[in-house]
Design a protein around this motif. Structure first.
Motif: not given
Length: 162
Positions: A62-71, A103-109
């Protein structure tokens, strides 16, 4: 650290001689910035050896979007530049349901997604790679009590059974 890093880079050079491709697995997270000054197994190695990094996000916890974006957010720019993209690992179900997450991960990173790897049940037969599985062992006599849990095609919040 200096001597160890030199030995690691020497080994890297030997392993890579004549090879078209060498895949290096890190040990832990690249975002453990509190350990970065002594790191020889993750971004410390990647930056010194000048190797591209593919970040792997474990969606099963769980929380993979926050994990990748937070990294992406907390890595120093030098480390961030080494990451060429990411994979999402251990996905269960219809992968198209995660399209908005990608899409969210791409937007953040701005990082490229190299794919979503489905959950592979057969992977459970592979030997454990670290001590994390020890936390899952049951102590005492497991024969004293038997608990049956139905395996359903769709279930959420099943932690009450724990």
């Amino acid at each position: 650290k200096g001597q160890l890093m030199d030995a690691v880079l020497d080994s890297w050079g030997k392993v890579g001689e004549g090879a078209d491709l060498v895949i290096v697995e890190g040990a832990g997270s690249p975002a453990e910035i509190n350990l970065r000054s002594r790191d020889i197994a993750n971004m410390g190695f990647a930056t010194r050896a000048d190797v591209p990094v593919v970040l792997v996000g474990d969606i099963d916890r769980g929380g993979v979007i926050a994990s990748v974006a937070g990294t992406h957010l907390i890595l120093p720019e030098e480390d961030r530049r080494m990451i060429v993209g990411y994979l999402i690992n251990k996905f269960r179900g219809d992968i198209s349901l995660f399209d908005d997450g990608l899409k969210s991960i791409e937007t953040f990173t701005g990082w490229r997604c190299f794919g979503v790897v489905p959950w592979l049940k057969a992977a459970a037969r592979l030997p454990s790679e670290d001590s994390v599985v020890l936390e899952r062992l049951v102590s005492g006599d497991a024969r004293a009590l038997k608990v049956a849990v139905p395996m359903l095609g769709r279930i959420a919040n099943f932690d009450d059974l724990d």
